[in-house]
Scaffold this active site. Structure first.
Site, PDB file in Angstrom:
ATOM      1  N   GLY A  31      51.149  45.539  36.721  1.00  0.00           N
ATOM      2  CA  GLY A  31      51.259  43.997  36.532  1.00  0.00           C
ATOM      3  C   GLY A  31      51.466  43.653  35.040  1.00  0.00           C
ATOM      4  N   ASP A  33      50.121  43.975  32.268  1.00  0.00           N
ATOM      5  CA  ASP A  33      49.885  45.132  31.548  1.00  0.00           C
ATOM      6  C   ASP A  33      50.852  46.194  31.339  1.00  0.00           C
ATOM      7  OD1 ASP A  33      48.198  46.657  29.844  1.00  0.00           O
ATOM      8  OD2 ASP A  33      46.913  47.554  31.322  1.00  0.00           O
ATOM      9  N   GLY A 118      45.831  39.288  39.733  1.00  0.00           N
ATOM     10  CA  GLY A 118      46.941  39.986  40.390  1.00  0.00           C
ATOM     11  C   GLY A 118      46.098  41.303  41.212  1.00  0.00           C
TER      12      GLY A 118
HETATM   13  N1  AR6 Z   1      54.136  37.731  32.836  1.00  0.00           N
HETATM   14  C1  AR6 Z   1      53.172  36.737  33.328  1.00  0.00           C
HETATM   15  N2  AR6 Z   1      52.333  37.015  34.437  1.00  0.00           N
HETATM   16  C2  AR6 Z   1      52.570  38.109  35.090  1.00  0.00           C
HETATM   17  C3  AR6 Z   1      53.391  39.197  34.545  1.00  0.00           C
HETATM   18  C4  AR6 Z   1      54.458  38.950  33.369  1.00  0.00           C
HETATM   19  N3  AR6 Z   1      55.190  39.768  33.078  1.00  0.00           N
HETATM   20  N4  AR6 Z   1      53.426  40.151  35.346  1.00  0.00           N
HETATM   21  C5  AR6 Z   1      52.545  39.960  36.211  1.00  0.00           C
HETATM   22  N5  AR6 Z   1      51.939  38.811  36.017  1.00  0.00           N
HETATM   23  P1  AR6 Z   1      47.586  41.568  36.973  1.00  0.00           P
HETATM   24  P2  AR6 Z   1      44.915  41.777  36.563  1.00  0.00           P
HETATM   25  C6  AR6 Z   1      50.969  38.033  36.601  1.00  0.00           C
HETATM   26  O1  AR6 Z   1      47.620  42.382  38.017  1.00  0.00           O
HETATM   27  O2  AR6 Z   1      44.647  41.011  37.911  1.00  0.00           O
HETATM   28  C7  AR6 Z   1      46.851  46.234  35.450  1.00  0.00           C
HETATM   29  O3  AR6 Z   1      46.965  47.619  36.234  1.00  0.00           O
HETATM   30  C8  AR6 Z   1      50.441  38.250  38.055  1.00  0.00           C
HETATM   31  O4  AR6 Z   1      51.321  37.817  39.020  1.00  0.00           O
HETATM   32  O5  AR6 Z   1      48.782  41.930  35.737  1.00  0.00           O
HETATM   33  O6  AR6 Z   1      44.000  41.077  35.570  1.00  0.00           O
HETATM   34  C9  AR6 Z   1      45.716  46.546  34.618  1.00  0.00           C
HETATM   35  O7  AR6 Z   1      46.011  47.777  33.883  1.00  0.00           O
HETATM   36  C10 AR6 Z   1      49.098  37.737  37.960  1.00  0.00           C
HETATM   37  O8  AR6 Z   1      49.194  36.426  38.358  1.00  0.00           O
HETATM   38  O9  AR6 Z   1      46.206  41.633  36.299  1.00  0.00           O
HETATM   39  C11 AR6 Z   1      44.717  46.306  35.377  1.00  0.00           C
HETATM   40  O10 AR6 Z   1      44.272  47.868  35.803  1.00  0.00           O
HETATM   41  C12 AR6 Z   1      48.404  38.060  36.696  1.00  0.00           C
HETATM   42  O11 AR6 Z   1      49.464  38.075  35.752  1.00  0.00           O
HETATM   43  C13 AR6 Z   1      44.632  45.302  36.559  1.00  0.00           C
HETATM   44  O12 AR6 Z   1      46.231  45.482  36.506  1.00  0.00           O
HETATM   45  C14 AR6 Z   1      47.353  39.102  36.665  1.00  0.00           C
HETATM   46  O13 AR6 Z   1      47.700  39.854  37.328  1.00  0.00           O
HETATM   47  C15 AR6 Z   1      44.326  44.108  35.986  1.00  0.00           C
HETATM   48  O14 AR6 Z   1      44.673  43.359  37.071  1.00  0.00           O
END
Ligand code: AR6
Length: 310
Positions: A31, A33, A118
């Site tokens: 994601g 991260d 996400g």
């Molecule tokens: N810019 C902005 N938003 C984004 C981007 C980006 N480049 N990429 C994804 N999103 P998530 P979580 C959005 O899964 O739910 C990781 O593996 C995505 O569409 O990134 O907090 C970490 O290491 C969603 O709306 O974060 C943790 O293990 C939002 O960002 C876990 O994921 C958050 O999705 C954290 O999960």
């Protein structure tokens, strides 16, 4: 001050810090991260290894390396587990702790992703409500800290969910402003009516706050209190014009006013020599006691001419 944009958080320009939705190892993942680590370069991972992880709801700060911003704040959102495992509070903590850490590091502009919605599966509408209202509360409590708070939301649905909450806040603000404005106009209108009524009253009226400080005297009161200084008494304590016995009485009446909003008027004294009654009347803002007025009313028959205007 809160802004929303759809896009990739690693690309935002002119922002001091971006927030990463990390996991508790802080060693990268998928994601947002994964995208942040990729764009910042491997030096970010080296620094993150020194941080000793991060608990859910907490936040840590690093440099931003190849990213256009100066710092990255890493926070760990809660994994959605049905909603009864303190997920709401932990999500709010992510925003609060990120903002606190940012403020401590003189960061004035900051961008968030939608934390936890996400891979961690937090329902978007619920997360948006918590996120926007928590940040709005923080900004109101710390108005001097930030110049700009931006959410960079990856997809249209998420952006719409956040927009709904931002609109709600703005609507409430408009409502609050218009209520305050019309209330102020009402108060001004009332004040000018009341002033003319009180000023023509031949009974002495003295208005005091709860510290007994005289804040208003009508012309009769200025005359009545001439021997104690008349107009000079404004700003001074009404108690200075009374003997100990009346002072005690006044204090007692104030205590009685305080015990109920129905307790609003007391007849305190009859001055036989001058043939006048003295009253104390409670002044309230809504139900809250804010002061009192003391009124001296003569029992003498009217001395004006009777209906001689026509
Ligand atoms: N810019 C902005 N938003 C984004 C981007 C980006 N480049 N990429 C994804 N999103 P998530 P979580 C959005 O899964 O739910 C990781 O593996 C995505 O569409 O990134 O907090 C970490 O290491 C969603 O709306 O974060 C943790 O293990 C939002 O960002 C876990 O994921 C958050 O999705 C954290 O999960």
């Amino acid at each position: 001050m809160i802004e929303l944009v759809q896009g990739d958080i690693t690309k935002v320009e002119q922002i001091d810090a971006i927030v990463n939705a990390a996991n508790s190892s802080l060693l990268g993942g998928g994601g947002v991260d994964g995208a942040i680590h990729k764009a910042a370069g491997e030096e970010l991972l080296f620094e993150c290894r020194l941080l000793g992880g991060c608990k859910t709801g907490q936040a840590k700060i690093t440099k931003a390396y190849k990213l256009p911003c100066k710092r990255i704040i890493h926070t760990v959102g809660p994994v959605w587990n049905g909603g009864s495992h303190n997920e709401d509070q932990l999500l709010a903590d992510c925003y609060i702790n990120s903002l606190k850490l940012a403020a401590e590091n003189q960061i004035r502009t900051i961008a968030f992703p939608s934390i936890s919605t996400g891979i961690y599966s937090f329902p978007v509408a619920r997360a948006a409500k918590i996120a926007v209202h928590t940040v709005d509360r923080f900004l109101k409590d710390h108005p001097e800290c930030f110049d700009r708070v931006l959410w960079v939301l990856f997809d249209k649905n998420t952006k719409e969910a956040y927009q709904t909450e931002v609109d709600l806040i703005e609507k409430n603000l408009d409502l609050a402003d218009s209520v305050t404005e019309s209330r102020q106009t009402d108060i001004q209108m009332c004040a000018c009516f009341f002033q003319s009524v009180i000023e023509q009253d031949r009974s002495a009226v003295v208005i005091c706050n709860l510290e007994h400080e005289i804040i208003y005297m009508n012309p009769s009161a200025i005359e009545n209190y001439r021997k104690w200084g008349g107009r000079e008494l404004l700003g001074q304590s009404l108690l200075n014009c009374h003997n100990q016995q009346s002072r005690d009485k006044i204090e007692k009446v104030i205590e009685w006013f305080k015990t109920s909003k129905e307790h609003n008027m007391v007849y305190t004294f009859y001055n036989q020599k001058q043939n006048k009654d003295v009253y104390m009347v409670a002044l309230r803002d809504q139900d809250r006691l804010i002061g009192y007025y003391e009124k001296h009313e003569y029992r003498n028959a009217e001395t004006m001419k009777f209906y001689d205007l026509w």
